[in-house]
Design an enzyme around this catalytic site. Sequence first.
Site, mmCIF file in Angstrom:
data_model
loop_
_atom_site.group_PDB
_atom_site.id
_atom_site.type_symbol
_atom_site.label_atom_id
_atom_site.label_comp_id
_atom_site.label_asym_id
_atom_site.label_seq_id
_atom_site.Cartn_x
_atom_site.Cartn_y
_atom_site.Cartn_z
ATOM 1 N N ASN A 10 0.916 -1.212 0.158
ATOM 2 C CA ASN A 10 0.090 0.010 0.013
ATOM 3 C C ASN A 10 0.787 1.285 -0.073
ATOM 4 O O ASN A 10 1.551 1.562 1.078
ATOM 5 C CB ASN A 10 -0.765 -0.174 1.345
ATOM 6 C CG ASN A 10 -1.753 1.139 1.486
ATOM 7 O OD1 ASN A 10 -1.846 1.861 0.688
ATOM 8 N ND2 ASN A 10 -2.275 1.434 2.677
ATOM 9 N N LYS A 12 0.133 4.243 -0.306
ATOM 10 C CA LYS A 12 -0.454 5.552 0.380
ATOM 11 C C LYS A 12 -0.085 6.829 -0.539
ATOM 12 O O LYS A 12 -0.374 6.547 -1.712
ATOM 13 C CB LYS A 12 0.046 5.758 1.940
ATOM 14 C CG LYS A 12 -0.381 4.184 2.647
ATOM 15 C CD LYS A 12 0.064 4.363 4.108
ATOM 16 C CE LYS A 12 -0.226 3.277 4.846
ATOM 17 N NZ LYS A 12 -0.167 3.212 6.213
ATOM 18 N N HIS A 96 -9.570 0.974 5.002
ATOM 19 C CA HIS A 96 -8.299 1.403 5.562
ATOM 20 C C HIS A 96 -8.369 2.043 6.736
ATOM 21 O O HIS A 96 -9.235 3.000 6.842
ATOM 22 C CB HIS A 96 -7.208 1.825 4.656
ATOM 23 C CG HIS A 96 -5.963 1.725 5.165
ATOM 24 N ND1 HIS A 96 -5.342 2.614 6.157
ATOM 25 C CD2 HIS A 96 -4.979 0.867 5.147
ATOM 26 C CE1 HIS A 96 -4.005 2.195 6.616
ATOM 27 N NE2 HIS A 96 -3.732 1.136 5.644
ATOM 28 N N GLU A 98 -6.846 4.511 7.850
ATOM 29 C CA GLU A 98 -6.619 5.957 7.470
ATOM 30 C C GLU A 98 -7.936 6.521 7.213
ATOM 31 O O GLU A 98 -8.302 7.525 7.685
ATOM 32 C CB GLU A 98 -5.390 6.139 6.888
ATOM 33 C CG GLU A 98 -4.111 5.992 7.645
ATOM 34 C CD GLU A 98 -3.113 5.263 6.858
ATOM 35 O OE1 GLU A 98 -2.798 5.438 5.575
ATOM 36 O OE2 GLU A 98 -2.002 4.718 7.432
ATOM 37 N N GLU A 168 -5.573 -5.168 10.621
ATOM 38 C CA GLU A 168 -4.706 -4.391 10.829
ATOM 39 C C GLU A 168 -4.790 -3.493 12.124
ATOM 40 O O GLU A 168 -5.528 -2.781 12.091
ATOM 41 C CB GLU A 168 -4.476 -3.311 9.630
ATOM 42 C CG GLU A 168 -4.221 -3.766 8.265
ATOM 43 C CD GLU A 168 -3.679 -2.837 7.271
ATOM 44 O OE1 GLU A 168 -2.406 -3.009 6.949
ATOM 45 O OE2 GLU A 168 -4.261 -1.813 7.049
ATOM 46 N N GLY A 174 2.354 1.861 11.007
ATOM 47 C CA GLY A 174 3.200 2.902 10.883
ATOM 48 C C GLY A 174 4.015 3.418 12.144
ATOM 49 O O GLY A 174 4.626 4.242 12.263
ATOM 50 N N SER A 214 3.179 -2.424 10.301
ATOM 51 C CA SER A 214 4.837 -2.500 10.497
ATOM 52 C C SER A 214 5.289 -4.113 10.052
ATOM 53 O O SER A 214 6.189 -4.496 10.787
ATOM 54 C CB SER A 214 4.991 -2.319 12.087
ATOM 55 O OG SER A 214 4.761 -0.894 12.093
HETATM 56 P P1 PGA Z 1 2.789 0.165 7.628
HETATM 57 O O1 PGA Z 1 1.336 0.294 7.015
HETATM 58 O O2 PGA Z 1 3.409 -1.349 7.188
HETATM 59 O O3 PGA Z 1 3.676 1.189 7.198
HETATM 60 O O4 PGA Z 1 2.661 -0.183 9.212
HETATM 61 C C1 PGA Z 1 0.533 -0.765 6.979
HETATM 62 C C2 PGA Z 1 -0.704 -0.189 6.381
HETATM 63 O O5 PGA Z 1 -1.234 0.850 6.623
HETATM 64 O O6 PGA Z 1 -1.288 -0.991 5.468
#
Ligand code: PGA
Length: 251
Positions: A10, A12, A96, A98, A168, A174, A214
Amino acid sequence: MQRKPLIAGNWKMHLTIQEAVALAKKVAASSQGLEDREVMIAPAATALAAVAEAVRTSPVVIAGQNVAWKEQGAYTGEISPLMLKDAGAKMAIIGHSERRHIFGEDNGMINQRLIGALTHGIIPILCIGETLDEREEGLTWEVLREQVRGGLEGVSGEQAADVVLAYEPVWAIGTGKTASREQAQEAHQFIRGLIEELYQKKLAEQMRILYGGSVKPDNVDDLMRMPDVDGALVGGAALEADSFDRIIHFS
Ligand code: PGA
């Protein structure tokens, strides 16, 4: 039941078109000849078509980072499932964290997006996961139940067969704090149980459940070893060709 692992990147809100195409070409090279796993990348909307073209002769699948439920119309800022397909996408990330937490998307809207995707043959990756507060208050299972039930409301067993889930935990996204493989397995097993409750055991056994939060080159092997972890949704580590290559080649 064999579930084919899916490693999904992803991207983003990162990368110019030129940068996205350059990275996509490296991902395509990394994925060449892989038959026992699938690789997907979700570029920003501006780079979708160029990236799809760049990986056209490779097994890499392209996804949108979100999708609207209408085919067209007065929906400023949205991208319809037909537009995603037109740009070369076959999948879409939906719900997601976010989108849920920064942009206020709720289970009802996420459900509409998911149905819109399925209606037009786009494979949805439905993301679910609890926040740190919810985990600490002991609400994890309740939140996951609501997100799975809400996201799949009105979706028939036949349609649900195409859905991919992604667990997730919001506290792991993140932050560099990965869920332990035991925490991931526990949540994935619970989610598979929910699918069995909603549909049938057979469907639950077929459905892929990815872990996200992560995922890095040094923890992917451990996570992928767990019986109910069927792949990874990768943010930060997907933006760098070498680390994503290592994740794709998990053992
Ligand atoms: P990350 O993000 O691997 O940077 O933690 C995962 C995601 O948001 O799908």
